[in-house]
Write an enzyme that holds these catalytic residues in place. Structure first.
Site, mmCIF file in Angstrom:
data_model
loop_
_atom_site.group_PDB
_atom_site.id
_atom_site.type_symbol
_atom_site.label_atom_id
_atom_site.label_comp_id
_atom_site.label_asym_id
_atom_site.label_seq_id
_atom_site.Cartn_x
_atom_site.Cartn_y
_atom_site.Cartn_z
ATOM 1 N N GLY A 84 6.883 1.097 2.139
ATOM 2 C CA GLY A 84 6.487 2.480 2.364
ATOM 3 C C GLY A 84 5.146 2.542 3.048
ATOM 4 O O GLY A 84 4.485 1.519 3.258
ATOM 5 N N HIS A 119 -2.031 6.359 -12.336
ATOM 6 C CA HIS A 119 -3.031 5.724 -11.499
ATOM 7 C C HIS A 119 -4.083 5.070 -12.387
ATOM 8 O O HIS A 119 -4.688 5.734 -13.208
ATOM 9 C CB HIS A 119 -3.686 6.763 -10.596
ATOM 10 C CG HIS A 119 -4.199 6.195 -9.320
ATOM 11 N ND1 HIS A 119 -4.532 6.975 -8.266
ATOM 12 C CD2 HIS A 119 -4.424 4.927 -8.907
ATOM 13 C CE1 HIS A 119 -4.940 6.239 -7.258
ATOM 14 N NE2 HIS A 119 -4.885 4.982 -7.636
ATOM 15 N N PRO A 175 13.162 2.965 -0.790
ATOM 16 C CA PRO A 175 12.886 2.044 0.308
ATOM 17 C C PRO A 175 12.014 0.883 -0.166
ATOM 18 O O PRO A 175 11.115 1.060 -0.982
ATOM 19 C CB PRO A 175 12.132 2.914 1.324
ATOM 20 C CG PRO A 175 12.577 4.311 1.012
ATOM 21 C CD PRO A 175 12.761 4.333 -0.477
ATOM 22 N N TYR A 231 -6.416 10.695 -3.938
ATOM 23 C CA TYR A 231 -6.547 10.570 -2.480
ATOM 24 C C TYR A 231 -6.921 11.914 -1.849
ATOM 25 O O TYR A 231 -7.431 11.951 -0.739
ATOM 26 C CB TYR A 231 -5.263 10.069 -1.830
ATOM 27 C CG TYR A 231 -4.760 8.716 -2.279
ATOM 28 C CD1 TYR A 231 -5.476 7.887 -3.145
ATOM 29 C CD2 TYR A 231 -3.542 8.263 -1.818
ATOM 30 C CE1 TYR A 231 -4.975 6.660 -3.541
ATOM 31 C CE2 TYR A 231 -3.042 7.024 -2.207
ATOM 32 C CZ TYR A 231 -3.757 6.238 -3.074
ATOM 33 O OH TYR A 231 -3.261 5.017 -3.459
ATOM 34 N N GLY A 237 1.397 3.867 2.833
ATOM 35 C CA GLY A 237 0.359 4.341 1.923
ATOM 36 C C GLY A 237 -0.656 5.201 2.646
ATOM 37 O O GLY A 237 -1.053 4.898 3.775
#
Length: 175
Positions: A61, A164, A58, A94, A63
């Protein structure tokens, strides 16, 4: 609560189609969004980008940075799915993989969606980015890190895995 995650490109991508165009294909052709179990809400508004053979992502998105805890994750993912989002962006740092897994176990069946109807992007951190490198997924042992991430997300595959905050110096990359 969550962040809008938008992919910008500097170059032109070869295949940009709407999810509606993909959903009219036979499930044998691509496996994603095959039309048999799709949610009708805003589905046709989602543009898809071909990133590899038989892999569509997609264009936008949702987050989940700074969204932690089972209830907040459930609420934002519920709203995101109802709004037509089919890409969920998360990361090890996260700290919400387990909450996302729990929410999707309920939300996907409620919306007549399958795992293959959503696109999960996550990120593996460098060793310096985690508090406990022996326990948390990180680049020092990427293979086992990915296995842990799959277990936390309760999925068999991750659609897109990113590094990351990748190391910036040659010395850091050697580690």
């Amino acid at each position: 609560m969550g962040t809008l995650f938008v992919f910008f490109t500097i170059f032109s991508l070869p295949s940009l189609v709407t999810c509606e165009e993909v959903c009219h294909k036979d499930s044998k052709e691509g496996g994603q969004c095959d039309g048999s179990n799709r949610n009708q809400i805003h589905q046709s508004a989602v543009k898809m980008i071909k990133i590899a053979e038989d892999v569509l992502m997609p264009e936008i998105g949702y987050g989940t940075w700074k969204v932690v805890g089972d209830e907040p994750i459930y609420k934002v993912l519920s709203a995101a799915l109802d709004s037509g989002y089919r890409l969920i962006d998360t990361a090890v740092v996260y700290g919400n993989h387990r909450s996302i897994a729990k929410a999707l176990q309920t939300l996907l069946p409620e919306r007549n969606l399958l795992r293959k109807d959503i696109f999960i992007t996550t990120k593996i951190p460098t060793v310096e980015s985690v508090r406990n490198p022996a326990e948390e997924p990180n680049l020092s042992d990427c293979k086992n890190g990915v296995k842990k991430m799959l277990l936390e997300l309760e999925v068999e595959y991750i659609d897109l895995l990113l590094i990351h905050s990748p190391p910036t110096s040659e010395e850091e990359r050697k580690e």
